[in-house]
Design a protein around this motif. Structure first.
Motif, PDB file in Angstrom:
ATOM      1  N   PRO A   1      -0.848  -6.284   4.853  1.00 19.08           N
ATOM      2  CA  PRO A   1      -0.360  -6.260   6.231  1.00 19.08           C
ATOM      3  C   PRO A   1       0.667  -7.366   6.455  1.00 19.08           C
ATOM      4  N   LYS A   2       1.393  -7.228   7.549  1.00 15.92           N
ATOM      5  CA  LYS A   2       2.397  -8.220   7.910  1.00 15.92           C
ATOM      6  C   LYS A   2       1.734  -9.591   8.101  1.00 15.92           C
ATOM      7  N   THR A   3       2.377 -10.623   7.548  1.00 10.02           N
ATOM      8  CA  THR A   3       1.899 -11.994   7.718  1.00 10.02           C
ATOM      9  C   THR A   3       3.093 -12.904   8.006  1.00 10.02           C
ATOM     10  N   LYS A   4       2.824 -14.159   8.277  1.00  9.80           N
ATOM     11  CA  LYS A   4       3.889 -15.157   8.419  1.00  9.80           C
ATOM     12  C   LYS A   4       3.773 -16.191   7.302  1.00  9.80           C
ATOM     13  N   LEU A   5       3.541 -15.695   6.083  1.00 13.09           N
ATOM     14  CA  LEU A   5       3.310 -16.571   4.941  1.00 13.09           C
ATOM     15  C   LEU A   5       4.463 -17.541   4.729  1.00 13.09           C
TER      16      LEU A   5
END
Length: 331
Positions: free
Chosen positions: A223-227
């Motif tokens: 899923p989309k993350t802000k890694l």
């Protein structure tokens, strides 16, 4: 009888607890304090890979101090660990704290989120967090703001603004359980790019929009993350008026992490410092230790999931935001 929220749907529905918020709009950060009318039993459980905390070791079952005076949630990464110092100084001045001879030593554990890359002015001449901790303590009361408030003012998720959330539940036994959380997750509280919350199955009424579950759940490989931002961590507190020991509080904090995982995808990642404190004021004795402990743990997980969704749902747009608020999504 179905369990329902308390009159405020806040952690302060637990009698004897108060919450205070403070923030610095220019820095885009803040602090939130949970204070008891009297010292309370506490525990903690950490499941994220990158935690930042103060005085959590003393919450272990084998440590001498049995109660704490307050719990602090703060922005600022390691700088934010100074927020409990402002709280401790003010409590000492008020005559509160662990008695050691003629001295009083307030016990104030705390935890932080990383919000240093959220667009605020971080070029401070002096660390603001001790001041913010003291200001949050001065503001404690039964009612407090959610969303873009306190330690949640600069929080974000993978796709939306994060924030400060809270929820409560009164059980059939009469025991009250509440949650307080700062949502600054690597992952998302909403499904894909839509407005539906992962926590939807646990919503009571329309406390975070009443949209129900998403029509379909997409399951990408990741899923989309802000890694890439490394600006993460969800920290919270679950509380009850039940009489719990330190080990039982630790178990309560552990159970509450189930709610975090139900409301945020992904959760407990290597770059999150996901941490949950548990607090017990001890006003209500357990009638059936096993059954009551199970019910309280389930309620803590449910309240935590609801509080996370409410944090994102109530976040307000502001100039300079790096991410949109949930209110901007089409529904």
């Amino acid at each position: 009888m179905r369990a329902l929220p308390g009159p405020r749907n806040l952690i302060t529905d637990v009698p004897g607890l108060m919450v205070g918020n403070a923030h610095d709009a220019a820095v885009r950060t803040g602090a939130t304090v949970l204070l008891g009318d009297a010292p309370f039993v506490a525990g903690v459980h950490v499941m994220g890979g990158a935690p930042g905390s103060r005085e959590t070791d003393l919450l272990a079952a084998d440590k001498t101090v049995s109660e704490v005076d307050a719990l602090v949630l703060s922005g600022g990464s390691a700088f934010g660990l100074d927020a409990p110092s402002g709280v401790a100084d003010a409590l000492r001045a008020a005559g509160r704290g662990f008695a050691v001879g003629d001295q009083r030593v307030p016990i104030v554990p705390g935890a932080i989120i990383f919000d240093l890359l959220n667009g605020g002015d971080k070029d401070w001449p002096e660390n603001p967090y001790k001041r913010l901790g003291a200001e949050a303590l001065a503001a404690v009361g039964a009612d407090f703001a959610l969303g873009s408030a306190g330690a949640g003012i600069g929080a974000t998720t993978a796709n939306l603004k994060g924030g400060l959330g809270s929820a409560s539940m009164v059980l059939e036994s009469g025991v009250t359980v509440g949650a307080l959380v700062v949502v600054n997750a690597l992952g998302a509280a909403t499904v894909a790019d839509g407005p539906h919350f992962w926590a939807a199955p646990f919503e009571i009424g329309d406390e975070f929009g009443g949209l129900g579950p998403a029509p379909a759940y997409p399951y990408p490989d990741l899923p989309k993350t802000k890694l890439s931002q490394h600006a993460n961590t969800t920290i919270g507190i679950v509380a009850t008026d039940a009489a719990l020991t330190k080990p039982q509080c630790t178990r309560l904090a552990t159970a509450a992490h189930d709610g975090l995982a139900r409301a945020l995808v992904p959760a407990h990642t290597p770059m999150d410092g996901d941490l949950i404190f548990a607090a017990a004021t001890g006003a209500r004795s357990l009638k059936n230790e096993v059954a009551d402990s199970l019910a309280i743990g389930h309620a803590a997980a449910t309240c935590m999931a609801r509080a996370i969704a409410r944090a994102v749902y109530l976040a307000a747009p502001a100039p300079g935001d790096t991410l949109p608020a949930w209110s901007s999504l089409s529904r």
